[in-house]
Enzyme design. Structure first.
Site, PDB file in Angstrom:
ATOM      1  N   SER A 137      61.862 -27.489  24.118  1.00 38.63           N
ATOM      2  CA  SER A 137      60.672 -28.268  24.417  1.00 38.63           C
ATOM      3  C   SER A 137      59.469 -27.706  23.665  1.00 38.63           C
ATOM      4  CB  SER A 137      60.460 -28.227  25.929  1.00 38.63           C
ATOM      5  OG  SER A 137      59.166 -28.531  26.260  1.00 38.63           O
ATOM      6  N   ASP A 168      61.395 -33.617  23.848  1.00 37.99           N
ATOM      7  CA  ASP A 168      61.301 -33.680  25.310  1.00 37.99           C
ATOM      8  C   ASP A 168      62.389 -34.649  25.762  1.00 37.99           C
ATOM      9  OD1 ASP A 168      60.783 -34.211  27.935  1.00 37.99           O
ATOM     10  OD2 ASP A 168      58.693 -34.828  27.644  1.00 37.99           O
ATOM     11  N   TYR A 215      64.633 -29.881  44.268  1.00 31.58           N
ATOM     12  CA  TYR A 215      65.663 -29.453  43.309  1.00 31.58           C
ATOM     13  C   TYR A 215      67.068 -29.774  43.831  1.00 31.58           C
ATOM     14  CZ  TYR A 215      68.179 -26.037  40.302  1.00 31.58           C
ATOM     15  OH  TYR A 215      69.044 -25.403  39.424  1.00 31.58           O
ATOM     16  N   VAL A 216      67.313 -29.483  45.110  1.00 26.00           N
ATOM     17  CA  VAL A 216      68.651 -29.695  45.689  1.00 26.00           C
ATOM     18  C   VAL A 216      69.019 -31.184  45.617  1.00 26.00           C
ATOM     19  CG1 VAL A 216      70.042 -29.541  47.796  1.00 26.00           C
ATOM     20  CG2 VAL A 216      68.452 -27.697  47.227  1.00 26.00           C
ATOM     21  N   LYS A 242      69.698 -32.231  41.953  1.00 23.46           N
ATOM     22  CA  LYS A 242      70.970 -31.687  41.460  1.00 23.46           C
ATOM     23  C   LYS A 242      72.155 -32.401  42.118  1.00 23.46           C
ATOM     24  CE  LYS A 242      70.078 -28.461  38.390  1.00 23.46           C
ATOM     25  NZ  LYS A 242      70.550 -28.586  36.999  1.00 23.46           N
TER      26      LYS A 242
HETATM   27  N1  LIG Z   1      70.074 -19.506  35.806  1.00 23.59           N
HETATM   28  C1  LIG Z   1      70.476 -19.800  37.031  1.00 23.59           C
HETATM   29  O1  LIG Z   1      70.525 -18.944  37.934  1.00 23.59           O
HETATM   30  C2  LIG Z   1      70.948 -21.184  37.352  1.00 23.59           C
HETATM   31  C3  LIG Z   1      71.645 -21.407  38.547  1.00 23.59           C
HETATM   32  C4  LIG Z   1      72.109 -22.675  38.851  1.00 23.59           C
HETATM   33  C5  LIG Z   1      71.886 -23.717  37.967  1.00 23.59           C
HETATM   34  N2  LIG Z   1      71.179 -23.493  36.817  1.00 23.59           N
HETATM   35  C6  LIG Z   1      70.976 -24.641  35.912  1.00 23.59           C
HETATM   36  O2  LIG Z   1      71.347 -24.229  34.596  1.00 23.59           O
HETATM   37  C7  LIG Z   1      70.531 -24.910  33.638  1.00 23.59           C
HETATM   38  C8  LIG Z   1      69.841 -23.883  32.741  1.00 23.59           C
HETATM   39  O3  LIG Z   1      69.006 -23.068  33.546  1.00 23.59           O
HETATM   40  P1  LIG Z   1      68.296 -21.764  32.962  1.00 23.59           P
HETATM   41  O4  LIG Z   1      68.114 -20.855  34.111  1.00 23.59           O
HETATM   42  O5  LIG Z   1      69.051 -21.288  31.776  1.00 23.59           O
HETATM   43  O6  LIG Z   1      66.868 -22.376  32.510  1.00 23.59           O
HETATM   44  P2  LIG Z   1      65.729 -21.750  31.549  1.00 23.59           P
HETATM   45  O7  LIG Z   1      66.059 -20.359  31.167  1.00 23.59           O
HETATM   46  O8  LIG Z   1      64.442 -22.005  32.246  1.00 23.59           O
HETATM   47  O9  LIG Z   1      65.804 -22.635  30.216  1.00 23.59           O
HETATM   48  C9  LIG Z   1      65.361 -23.963  30.252  1.00 23.59           C
HETATM   49  C10 LIG Z   1      65.549 -24.605  28.888  1.00 23.59           C
HETATM   50  O10 LIG Z   1      65.179 -25.975  28.983  1.00 23.59           O
HETATM   51  C11 LIG Z   1      64.238 -26.275  27.951  1.00 23.59           C
HETATM   52  N3  LIG Z   1      63.344 -27.348  28.380  1.00 23.59           N
HETATM   53  C12 LIG Z   1      62.412 -27.352  29.369  1.00 23.59           C
HETATM   54  N4  LIG Z   1      61.827 -28.563  29.445  1.00 23.59           N
HETATM   55  C13 LIG Z   1      62.404 -29.341  28.488  1.00 23.59           C
HETATM   56  C14 LIG Z   1      62.227 -30.685  28.064  1.00 23.59           C
HETATM   57  N5  LIG Z   1      61.345 -31.505  28.664  1.00 23.59           N
HETATM   58  N6  LIG Z   1      62.961 -31.127  27.014  1.00 23.59           N
HETATM   59  C15 LIG Z   1      63.866 -30.322  26.398  1.00 23.59           C
HETATM   60  N7  LIG Z   1      64.098 -29.046  26.761  1.00 23.59           N
HETATM   61  C16 LIG Z   1      63.369 -28.569  27.804  1.00 23.59           C
HETATM   62  C17 LIG Z   1      63.514 -24.967  27.691  1.00 23.59           C
HETATM   63  O11 LIG Z   1      62.907 -25.033  26.392  1.00 23.59           O
HETATM   64  P3  LIG Z   1      61.573 -24.160  26.000  1.00 23.59           P
HETATM   65  O12 LIG Z   1      62.067 -22.756  25.856  1.00 23.59           O
HETATM   66  O13 LIG Z   1      61.074 -24.742  24.748  1.00 23.59           O
HETATM   67  O14 LIG Z   1      60.644 -24.319  27.166  1.00 23.59           O
HETATM   68  C18 LIG Z   1      64.690 -23.995  27.792  1.00 23.59           C
HETATM   69  O15 LIG Z   1      65.421 -23.991  26.588  1.00 23.59           O
HETATM   70  C19 LIG Z   1      69.568 -25.771  34.450  1.00 23.59           C
HETATM   71  O16 LIG Z   1      70.085 -27.063  34.579  1.00 23.59           O
HETATM   72  C20 LIG Z   1      69.521 -25.080  35.801  1.00 23.59           C
HETATM   73  O17 LIG Z   1      69.142 -25.931  36.832  1.00 23.59           O
HETATM   74  C21 LIG Z   1      70.718 -22.266  36.486  1.00 23.59           C
END
Ligand SMILES: NC(=O)c1ccc[n+]([C@@H]2O[C@H](COP(=O)([O-])OP(=O)(O)OC[C@H]3O[C@@H](n4cnc5c(N)ncnc54)[C@H](OP(=O)(O)O)[C@@H]3O)[C@@H](O)[C@H]2O)c1
Length: 249
Positions: free
Chosen positions: A35, A61, A155-156, A159
């Protein structure tokens, strides 16, 4: 798998980055979508290229229709072939809000990522997948859909929509040999969580049959399997990758 192209939304950091890296290790060409974090996205591309893989970074986006169209068009132009594997992974801020605080807009903010963006993307990638009689859609959910965490209903709920959407898409697209599955990670520390230790995450870890925290690679291996030909008879499923914290919906 080496001739395939994968789009991993939100792959400049966190789970998406490692998912993209693991797909690239298998010879899949990957689109690193982000993003705002151009520098991080380009770093992911460089790391993949240094290991002999193919990747490009594309800012878009994914909740915006025109951006999604451009994202898919630029990918097609660059790789001269359509997207075969779509991983709906990107997430925005995830505020924890009580029922007194939360608003419909807060719900919509999350639904934009879990439902709107996957739908916009599906519409752009689906025709070539149908023509090729091969496609993979992998939606990243969360274990929260089973835990039903309080003060997190925005969020819940969003998802949870992934579960029904995945099943409905799987039913409709099966005749084209396109599989649609969901992967539900447990708490998996990434950059945004800062320093997480066995002590600070102690009470969460205690509840896990496997008694340890998961790593981004654990999620990425499941995604890579579902993207592979070996997974060609699996569709409409929910895969929990959470050390056994939940047992399935
Ligand atoms: N990590 C966990 O503990 C966990 C647990 C359960 C589920 N999840 C799920 O796993 C997935 C990844 O989570 P994460 O923890 O890795 O998230 P994260 O570290 O916050 O990374 C989010 C990513 O999404 C991008 N992004 C944000 N807004 C965007 C938009 N409008 N268009 C395109 N890209 C966008 C960000 O880009 P920028 O860097 O440019 O902002 C970043 O690359 C999510 O669906 C989350 O709900 C994660």
């Amino acid at each position: 798998m080496s001739k395939k192209v994968a789009l991993v939304t939100g792959s400049s950091k966190g789970l998406g980055k490692v998912i993209a890296q693991k797909l690239a290790e298998s010879g899949i060409k990957v689109i690193i979508n982000y993003s705002s974090n151009q520098e991080k996205a380009e770093e992911v591309v460089r790391d993949i290229q240094e290991l002999g893989g193919e990747a490009i970074a594309i800012q878009a986006d994914i909740t915006d229709k025109e951006d999604v169209k451009r994202l898919v068009a630029v990918s097609r132009q660059t790789f001269q072939q359509p997207i075969d594997i779509l991983v709906n992974n990107a997430t925005g801020p995830q505020p924890e809000l009580s029922l007194e605080e939360v608003t419909w807009e807060d719900y919509l903010d999350q639904l934009h990522f879990t439902v709107k963006a996957p739908l916009l993307l599906l519409k752009e990638v689906i025709e070539p997948m149908k023509e090729n009689q091969w496609g993979r859609i992998i939606n990243i959910g969360s274990e929260v859909v089973e835990l039903g965490n309080s003060d997190f209903s925005n969020y819940v709920t969003a998802k949870s929509a992934i579960i029904g959407m995945t099943r409905s898409w799987a039913n409709e697209l099966g005749k084209h040999d396109i599989t649609v599955n969901a992967v539900h990670p447990g708490f998996t520390p990434v950059e945004r969580h800062g320093e997480v230790t066995e002590t600070s995450a102690g009470s969460y870890i205690e509840g896990l049959p496997l008694n340890r925290l998961g790593k981004p690679e654990d999620i990425a291996y499941m995604v890579r399997f579902l993207a592979s030909d070996e997974a060609n008879f699996i569709t409409g499923q929910n895969m929990n990758v959470n050390g056994g914290n939940t047992f399935g919906v």
